[in-house]
Design a protein around this motif. Sequence first.
Motif, PDB file in Angstrom:
ATOM      1  N   GLU A 137       0.911  -1.250   0.047  1.00  0.00           N
ATOM      2  CA  GLU A 137      -0.122   0.178  -0.065  1.00  0.00           C
ATOM      3  C   GLU A 137       0.687   1.359   0.104  1.00  0.00           C
ATOM      4  OE1 GLU A 137      -3.283   2.359   2.630  1.00  0.00           O
ATOM      5  OE2 GLU A 137      -2.592   0.328   3.572  1.00  0.00           O
ATOM      6  N   ARG A 138       1.781   1.366   0.909  1.00  0.00           N
ATOM      7  CA  ARG A 138       2.727   2.283   0.709  1.00  0.00           C
ATOM      8  C   ARG A 138       3.298   2.680  -0.372  1.00  0.00           C
ATOM      9  NH1 ARG A 138       3.932  -0.006   6.047  1.00  0.00           N
ATOM     10  NH2 ARG A 138       6.202  -0.595   5.105  1.00  0.00           N
ATOM     11  N   THR A 139       3.943   1.568  -1.103  1.00  0.00           N
ATOM     12  CA  THR A 139       4.547   1.934  -2.357  1.00  0.00           C
ATOM     13  C   THR A 139       3.737   2.297  -3.483  1.00  0.00           C
ATOM     14  OG1 THR A 139       4.668  -0.365  -2.842  1.00  0.00           O
ATOM     15  CG2 THR A 139       6.468   0.276  -1.465  1.00  0.00           C
ATOM     16  N   THR A 140       2.462   1.900  -3.373  1.00  0.00           N
ATOM     17  CA  THR A 140       1.523   2.228  -4.321  1.00  0.00           C
ATOM     18  C   THR A 140       0.877   3.745  -4.239  1.00  0.00           C
ATOM     19  OG1 THR A 140       0.879   0.058  -4.385  1.00  0.00           O
ATOM     20  CG2 THR A 140      -0.596   1.521  -5.405  1.00  0.00           C
ATOM     21  N   ILE A 141       1.035   4.452  -3.078  1.00  0.00           N
ATOM     22  CA  ILE A 141       0.509   5.681  -2.842  1.00  0.00           C
ATOM     23  C   ILE A 141       1.010   6.516  -3.977  1.00  0.00           C
ATOM     24  CG2 ILE A 141       0.684   7.583  -1.133  1.00  0.00           C
ATOM     25  CD1 ILE A 141       0.294   5.846   1.113  1.00  0.00           C
ATOM     26  N   PRO A 142       2.455   6.813  -4.028  1.00  0.00           N
ATOM     27  CA  PRO A 142       3.299   7.430  -5.046  1.00  0.00           C
ATOM     28  C   PRO A 142       2.570   7.418  -6.310  1.00  0.00           C
ATOM     29  CG  PRO A 142       4.645   6.390  -4.003  1.00  0.00           C
ATOM     30  CD  PRO A 142       3.716   6.066  -3.191  1.00  0.00           C
ATOM     31  N   VAL A 143       2.390   6.138  -6.773  1.00  0.00           N
ATOM     32  CA  VAL A 143       2.093   5.789  -8.247  1.00  0.00           C
ATOM     33  C   VAL A 143       0.748   6.321  -8.498  1.00  0.00           C
ATOM     34  CG1 VAL A 143       1.703   3.900  -9.609  1.00  0.00           C
ATOM     35  CG2 VAL A 143       3.328   3.724  -8.152  1.00  0.00           C
ATOM     36  N   VAL A 144      -0.429   6.313  -7.663  1.00  0.00           N
ATOM     37  CA  VAL A 144      -1.764   6.669  -7.488  1.00  0.00           C
ATOM     38  C   VAL A 144      -1.671   8.202  -7.598  1.00  0.00           C
ATOM     39  CG1 VAL A 144      -3.762   6.708  -6.552  1.00  0.00           C
ATOM     40  CG2 VAL A 144      -2.783   4.636  -6.437  1.00  0.00           C
ATOM     41  N   GLU A 145      -0.831   8.907  -6.700  1.00  0.00           N
ATOM     42  CA  GLU A 145      -0.722  10.340  -6.745  1.00  0.00           C
ATOM     43  C   GLU A 145      -0.132  10.807  -8.181  1.00  0.00           C
ATOM     44  OE1 GLU A 145       1.634  11.015  -3.188  1.00  0.00           O
ATOM     45  OE2 GLU A 145      -0.167  11.022  -1.865  1.00  0.00           O
ATOM     46  N   ALA A 146       0.590  10.133  -8.622  1.00  0.00           N
ATOM     47  CA  ALA A 146       1.371  10.714 -10.063  1.00  0.00           C
ATOM     48  C   ALA A 146       0.442  10.376 -11.187  1.00  0.00           C
ATOM     49  CB  ALA A 146       2.535   9.958 -10.239  1.00  0.00           C
ATOM     50  N   ASN A 147      -0.963   9.616 -10.737  1.00  0.00           N
ATOM     51  CA  ASN A 147      -1.939   9.456 -11.936  1.00  0.00           C
ATOM     52  C   ASN A 147      -1.490   8.321 -12.839  1.00  0.00           C
ATOM     53  OD1 ASN A 147      -4.519   9.729 -13.036  1.00  0.00           O
ATOM     54  ND2 ASN A 147      -3.675  10.986 -14.823  1.00  0.00           N
ATOM     55  N   GLU A 148      -0.608   7.373 -12.018  1.00  0.00           N
ATOM     56  CA  GLU A 148      -0.034   6.353 -12.886  1.00  0.00           C
ATOM     57  C   GLU A 148      -0.853   4.980 -12.711  1.00  0.00           C
ATOM     58  OE1 GLU A 148       4.484   7.330 -13.672  1.00  0.00           O
ATOM     59  OE2 GLU A 148       3.878   6.924 -11.717  1.00  0.00           O
ATOM     60  N   ALA A 149      -1.679   4.887 -11.551  1.00  0.00           N
ATOM     61  CA  ALA A 149      -2.476   3.902 -11.247  1.00  0.00           C
ATOM     62  C   ALA A 149      -4.040   4.530 -10.495  1.00  0.00           C
ATOM     63  CB  ALA A 149      -2.113   2.918 -10.111  1.00  0.00           C
ATOM     64  N   ASP A 150      -4.822   3.581 -10.667  1.00  0.00           N
ATOM     65  CA  ASP A 150      -6.204   4.029 -10.268  1.00  0.00           C
ATOM     66  C   ASP A 150      -6.472   3.861  -8.720  1.00  0.00           C
ATOM     67  OD1 ASP A 150      -7.565   4.172 -12.834  1.00  0.00           O
ATOM     68  OD2 ASP A 150      -7.892   2.044 -12.743  1.00  0.00           O
ATOM     69  N   GLU A 151      -7.015   4.917  -8.341  1.00  0.00           N
ATOM     70  CA  GLU A 151      -7.497   5.173  -6.862  1.00  0.00           C
ATOM     71  C   GLU A 151      -7.898   3.879  -6.117  1.00  0.00           C
ATOM     72  OE1 GLU A 151      -9.048   8.295  -3.418  1.00  0.00           O
ATOM     73  OE2 GLU A 151      -9.422   8.470  -5.573  1.00  0.00           O
ATOM     74  N   THR A 152      -8.722   3.051  -6.885  1.00  0.00           N
ATOM     75  CA  THR A 152      -9.454   1.780  -6.402  1.00  0.00           C
ATOM     76  C   THR A 152      -8.415   0.799  -6.297  1.00  0.00           C
ATOM     77  OG1 THR A 152      -9.716   1.035  -8.837  1.00  0.00           O
ATOM     78  CG2 THR A 152     -11.815   2.141  -7.954  1.00  0.00           C
ATOM     79  N   VAL A 153      -7.224   0.971  -6.884  1.00  0.00           N
ATOM     80  CA  VAL A 153      -5.949  -0.129  -6.649  1.00  0.00           C
ATOM     81  C   VAL A 153      -5.467   0.155  -4.930  1.00  0.00           C
ATOM     82  CG1 VAL A 153      -3.800  -0.487  -6.711  1.00  0.00           C
ATOM     83  CG2 VAL A 153      -5.404  -0.657  -8.897  1.00  0.00           C
ATOM     84  N   LEU A 154      -5.361   1.495  -4.710  1.00  0.00           N
ATOM     85  CA  LEU A 154      -4.952   1.752  -3.231  1.00  0.00           C
ATOM     86  C   LEU A 154      -5.835   1.433  -2.282  1.00  0.00           C
ATOM     87  CD1 LEU A 154      -2.769   3.288  -1.818  1.00  0.00           C
ATOM     88  CD2 LEU A 154      -3.723   5.473  -2.262  1.00  0.00           C
ATOM     89  N   LYS A 155      -7.090   1.711  -2.691  1.00  0.00           N
ATOM     90  CA  LYS A 155      -8.293   1.475  -1.545  1.00  0.00           C
ATOM     91  C   LYS A 155      -8.344  -0.239  -1.384  1.00  0.00           C
ATOM     92  CE  LYS A 155     -11.522   5.296  -2.687  1.00  0.00           C
ATOM     93  NZ  LYS A 155     -12.856   5.690  -3.254  1.00  0.00           N
ATOM     94  N   TYR A 156      -8.280  -1.000  -2.504  1.00  0.00           N
ATOM     95  CA  TYR A 156      -8.290  -2.165  -2.206  1.00  0.00           C
ATOM     96  C   TYR A 156      -7.072  -3.016  -1.509  1.00  0.00           C
ATOM     97  CZ  TYR A 156      -8.753  -7.231  -3.535  1.00  0.00           C
ATOM     98  OH  TYR A 156      -9.156  -8.661  -3.325  1.00  0.00           O
ATOM     99  N   LEU A 157      -5.941  -2.427  -1.660  1.00  0.00           N
ATOM    100  CA  LEU A 157      -4.940  -2.725  -0.785  1.00  0.00           C
ATOM    101  C   LEU A 157      -5.171  -2.382   0.859  1.00  0.00           C
ATOM    102  CD1 LEU A 157      -1.695  -1.895  -3.158  1.00  0.00           C
ATOM    103  CD2 LEU A 157      -2.605  -4.106  -2.538  1.00  0.00           C
ATOM    104  N   ASN A 158      -5.662  -1.238   0.976  1.00  0.00           N
ATOM    105  CA  ASN A 158      -5.869  -0.774   2.327  1.00  0.00           C
ATOM    106  C   ASN A 158      -6.953  -1.854   3.128  1.00  0.00           C
ATOM    107  OD1 ASN A 158      -7.945   0.976   4.063  1.00  0.00           O
ATOM    108  ND2 ASN A 158      -5.874   1.826   4.317  1.00  0.00           N
ATOM    109  N   ARG A 159      -7.745  -1.928   2.476  1.00  0.00           N
ATOM    110  CA  ARG A 159      -8.978  -3.039   2.863  1.00  0.00           C
ATOM    111  C   ARG A 159      -8.465  -4.201   3.056  1.00  0.00           C
ATOM    112  NH1 ARG A 159     -10.533   0.936   2.391  1.00  0.00           N
ATOM    113  NH2 ARG A 159     -12.485   1.646   1.827  1.00  0.00           N
ATOM    114  N   LEU A 160      -7.471  -4.713   1.973  1.00  0.00           N
ATOM    115  CA  LEU A 160      -6.754  -6.102   2.164  1.00  0.00           C
ATOM    116  C   LEU A 160      -6.080  -6.238   3.494  1.00  0.00           C
ATOM    117  CD1 LEU A 160      -6.315  -8.863   0.623  1.00  0.00           C
ATOM    118  CD2 LEU A 160      -4.676  -7.895  -0.529  1.00  0.00           C
ATOM    119  N   SER A 161      -5.546  -5.277   3.800  1.00  0.00           N
ATOM    120  CA  SER A 161      -4.572  -5.764   5.117  1.00  0.00           C
ATOM    121  C   SER A 161      -5.808  -5.769   6.278  1.00  0.00           C
ATOM    122  CB  SER A 161      -4.046  -4.210   5.361  1.00  0.00           C
ATOM    123  OG  SER A 161      -4.304  -3.196   5.600  1.00  0.00           O
ATOM    124  N   ASP A 162      -6.800  -5.237   6.188  1.00  0.00           N
ATOM    125  CA  ASP A 162      -7.870  -5.236   7.322  1.00  0.00           C
ATOM    126  C   ASP A 162      -8.407  -6.626   6.999  1.00  0.00           C
ATOM    127  OD1 ASP A 162      -7.671  -2.714   8.321  1.00  0.00           O
ATOM    128  OD2 ASP A 162      -9.005  -2.072   6.938  1.00  0.00           O
TER     129      ASP A 162
END
Length: 200
Positions: A137-162
Amino acid sequence: MLYTRTGDRGESSLYNGNRKPKTDQIFEALGAVDELNSSIGIAHHYCNKVGNGLVDQLIEIQCNLQDIGSNIATPRNDSSETQLRNTAFDEGHIDKLEGWIDTLDSQLPPLRNFILPSGGEASVFLHQARSICRRAERTTIPVVEANEADETVLKYLNRLSDYLFAAARYAAKKDELEENVYKKAKSGREASVQTRSLSK
Protein backbone atom coordinates in the motif's frame (compact mmCIF):
# COMPACT_ATOMS: atom_id res chain seq x y z
CA MET A 1 12.84 -18.87 -23.52
CA LEU A 2 12.29 -17.49 -20.02
CA TYR A 3 15.02 -14.90 -20.41
CA THR A 4 14.99 -12.05 -22.95
CA ARG A 5 18.15 -10.09 -22.01
CA THR A 6 16.14 -6.88 -22.53
CA GLY A 7 16.42 -5.95 -18.87
CA ASP A 8 20.17 -6.38 -18.56
CA ARG A 9 20.73 -2.62 -18.45
CA GLY A 10 18.39 -2.03 -15.55
CA GLU A 11 15.22 -1.17 -17.46
CA SER A 12 11.96 -3.02 -18.04
CA SER A 13 8.82 -2.61 -20.14
CA LEU A 14 5.34 -1.66 -19.01
CA TYR A 15 2.10 -2.95 -20.52
CA ASN A 16 1.88 0.09 -22.79
CA GLY A 17 5.35 -0.63 -24.20
CA ASN A 18 7.16 2.19 -22.43
CA ARG A 19 10.44 1.35 -20.73
CA LYS A 20 11.43 2.65 -17.31
CA PRO A 21 14.32 2.05 -14.90
CA LYS A 22 13.69 -0.89 -12.61
CA THR A 23 14.15 1.54 -9.71
CA ASP A 24 11.10 3.54 -10.84
CA GLN A 25 8.27 3.83 -8.30
CA ILE A 26 6.04 1.75 -10.57
CA PHE A 27 8.34 -1.25 -10.31
CA GLU A 28 8.68 -0.73 -6.55
CA ALA A 29 4.90 -1.04 -6.30
CA LEU A 30 4.76 -3.98 -8.70
CA GLY A 31 7.44 -5.81 -6.72
CA ALA A 32 5.63 -5.27 -3.43
CA VAL A 33 2.32 -6.50 -4.87
CA ASP A 34 4.07 -9.54 -6.34
CA GLU A 35 5.69 -10.31 -2.97
CA LEU A 36 2.28 -9.93 -1.32
CA ASN A 37 0.77 -12.40 -3.77
CA SER A 38 3.52 -14.92 -3.03
CA SER A 39 3.02 -14.55 0.72
CA ILE A 40 -0.72 -15.14 0.34
CA GLY A 41 0.16 -18.25 -1.63
CA ILE A 42 2.02 -19.57 1.41
CA ALA A 43 -0.91 -18.69 3.68
CA HIS A 44 -3.25 -20.42 1.25
CA HIS A 45 -1.16 -23.61 1.50
CA TYR A 46 -1.54 -23.75 5.28
CA CYS A 47 -5.21 -22.75 5.19
CA ASN A 48 -5.82 -25.55 2.72
CA LYS A 49 -4.04 -28.06 4.98
CA VAL A 50 -6.40 -27.39 7.87
CA GLY A 51 -9.53 -26.70 5.80
CA ASN A 52 -10.48 -23.47 7.55
CA GLY A 53 -12.72 -22.24 4.72
CA LEU A 54 -10.52 -19.33 3.59
CA VAL A 55 -8.91 -20.88 0.52
CA ASP A 56 -11.45 -19.76 -2.10
CA GLN A 57 -11.29 -16.18 -0.85
CA LEU A 58 -7.50 -16.21 -0.90
CA ILE A 59 -7.40 -17.50 -4.49
CA GLU A 60 -9.79 -14.75 -5.58
CA ILE A 61 -7.61 -12.19 -3.81
CA GLN A 62 -4.53 -13.53 -5.60
CA CYS A 63 -6.31 -13.10 -8.94
CA ASN A 64 -7.26 -9.55 -7.96
CA LEU A 65 -3.63 -8.81 -7.12
CA GLN A 66 -2.65 -9.94 -10.62
CA ASP A 67 -5.20 -7.44 -11.96
CA ILE A 68 -3.80 -4.76 -9.67
CA GLY A 69 -0.36 -5.45 -11.09
CA SER A 70 -1.76 -4.96 -14.60
CA ASN A 71 -3.31 -1.66 -13.52
CA ILE A 72 -0.06 -0.40 -12.02
CA ALA A 73 1.89 -1.52 -15.10
CA THR A 74 -0.40 0.58 -17.33
CA PRO A 75 0.14 4.26 -16.43
CA ARG A 76 -3.26 5.91 -16.52
CA ASN A 77 -1.74 9.15 -17.81
CA ASP A 78 0.15 7.59 -20.73
CA SER A 79 -1.76 4.64 -22.17
CA SER A 80 -4.37 4.07 -24.86
CA GLU A 81 -8.08 3.91 -24.11
CA THR A 82 -8.09 0.21 -24.93
CA GLN A 83 -5.20 -0.47 -22.56
CA LEU A 84 -6.86 1.54 -19.80
CA ARG A 85 -10.17 -0.29 -20.30
CA ASN A 86 -8.49 -3.71 -20.28
CA THR A 87 -6.68 -3.01 -17.01
CA ALA A 88 -9.32 -1.05 -15.06
CA PHE A 89 -9.83 -2.25 -11.48
CA ASP A 90 -13.49 -2.33 -10.47
CA GLU A 91 -14.58 -0.89 -7.14
CA GLY A 92 -16.91 -3.87 -6.67
CA HIS A 93 -13.89 -5.86 -5.53
CA ILE A 94 -13.59 -3.51 -2.54
CA ASP A 95 -17.25 -3.97 -1.61
CA LYS A 96 -16.84 -7.75 -1.71
CA LEU A 97 -13.73 -7.59 0.47
CA GLU A 98 -15.55 -5.46 3.02
CA GLY A 99 -18.34 -8.05 3.15
CA TRP A 100 -15.81 -10.79 3.88
CA ILE A 101 -14.22 -8.67 6.62
CA ASP A 102 -17.59 -8.08 8.28
CA THR A 103 -18.45 -11.79 8.14
CA LEU A 104 -15.13 -12.88 9.66
CA ASP A 105 -15.12 -10.17 12.31
CA SER A 106 -18.65 -11.05 13.43
CA GLN A 107 -17.38 -14.50 14.43
CA LEU A 108 -14.47 -13.24 16.54
CA PRO A 109 -14.33 -11.95 20.11
CA PRO A 110 -13.87 -8.17 20.44
CA LEU A 111 -10.28 -6.96 20.20
CA ARG A 112 -9.29 -5.14 23.39
CA ASN A 113 -5.50 -5.55 23.27
CA PHE A 114 -2.68 -5.51 20.77
CA ILE A 115 -2.00 -9.04 19.61
CA LEU A 116 1.22 -10.57 18.33
CA PRO A 117 1.39 -12.66 15.15
CA SER A 118 0.53 -16.09 16.55
CA GLY A 119 -2.17 -18.74 16.54
CA GLY A 120 -0.70 -21.47 14.34
CA GLU A 121 0.81 -21.75 10.89
CA ALA A 122 -2.16 -20.50 8.88
CA SER A 123 -2.61 -17.54 11.20
CA VAL A 124 1.03 -16.41 11.33
CA PHE A 125 1.42 -16.53 7.54
CA LEU A 126 -1.74 -14.47 7.15
CA HIS A 127 -0.24 -11.98 9.60
CA GLN A 128 2.95 -11.92 7.53
CA ALA A 129 0.90 -11.26 4.40
CA ARG A 130 -0.85 -8.42 6.26
CA SER A 131 2.45 -6.67 7.02
CA ILE A 132 3.63 -7.08 3.41
CA CYS A 133 0.27 -5.70 2.28
CA ARG A 134 0.90 -2.54 4.29
CA ARG A 135 4.19 -2.06 2.44
CA ALA A 136 2.51 -2.69 -0.90
CA GLU A 137 0.00 0.00 0.00
CA ARG A 138 2.75 2.47 0.95
CA THR A 139 4.67 1.90 -2.28
CA THR A 140 1.51 2.31 -4.35
CA ILE A 141 0.59 5.70 -2.87
CA PRO A 142 3.08 7.74 -4.97
CA VAL A 143 2.04 5.82 -8.11
CA VAL A 144 -1.61 6.76 -7.57
CA GLU A 145 -0.68 10.34 -6.66
CA ALA A 146 1.21 10.60 -9.97
CA ASN A 147 -1.96 9.42 -11.79
CA GLU A 148 -0.17 6.26 -12.91
CA ALA A 149 -2.61 3.84 -11.21
CA ASP A 150 -6.29 3.95 -10.29
CA GLU A 151 -7.29 5.03 -6.79
CA THR A 152 -9.39 1.87 -6.49
CA VAL A 153 -6.12 -0.11 -6.40
CA LEU A 154 -4.99 1.81 -3.33
CA LYS A 155 -8.36 1.40 -1.62
CA TYR A 156 -8.30 -2.34 -2.23
CA LEU A 157 -4.82 -2.74 -0.73
CA ASN A 158 -5.90 -0.73 2.30
CA ARG A 159 -8.93 -2.95 2.84
CA LEU A 160 -6.94 -6.09 2.11
CA SER A 161 -4.66 -5.56 5.11
CA ASP A 162 -7.78 -5.38 7.29
CA TYR A 163 -9.08 -8.58 5.71
CA LEU A 164 -5.80 -10.40 6.32
CA PHE A 165 -5.83 -9.33 9.97
CA ALA A 166 -9.38 -10.63 10.44
CA ALA A 167 -8.53 -13.78 8.49
CA ALA A 168 -5.47 -14.43 10.68
CA ARG A 169 -7.56 -14.23 13.84
CA TYR A 170 -10.26 -16.39 12.27
CA ALA A 171 -7.68 -19.00 11.26
CA ALA A 172 -6.40 -19.19 14.84
CA LYS A 173 -9.93 -19.66 16.09
CA LYS A 174 -10.67 -22.41 13.58
CA ASP A 175 -7.45 -24.18 14.63
CA GLU A 176 -8.54 -23.78 18.27
CA LEU A 177 -5.22 -22.12 19.05
CA GLU A 178 -4.56 -19.14 21.28
CA GLU A 179 -3.26 -15.79 20.10
CA ASN A 180 -0.53 -14.04 22.04
CA VAL A 181 -1.47 -10.70 23.60
CA TYR A 182 1.14 -7.96 23.92
CA LYS A 183 1.95 -6.78 27.41
CA LYS A 184 4.42 -3.94 27.97
CA ALA A 185 7.50 -4.92 29.98
CA LYS A 186 8.11 -3.21 33.27
CA SER A 187 11.39 -1.35 33.69
CA GLY A 188 14.35 -3.71 33.94
CA ARG A 189 12.28 -6.82 33.23
CA GLU A 190 11.59 -8.88 30.18
CA ALA A 191 8.37 -8.34 28.26
CA SER A 192 5.75 -10.88 29.09
CA VAL A 193 3.19 -12.44 26.82
CA GLN A 194 -0.32 -13.45 27.70
CA THR A 195 -2.35 -15.88 25.67
CA ARG A 196 -6.03 -15.63 24.95
CA SER A 197 -8.39 -18.20 23.57
CA LEU A 198 -10.47 -17.11 20.60
CA SER A 199 -13.23 -19.51 21.53
CA LYS A 200 -14.50 -17.20 24.23
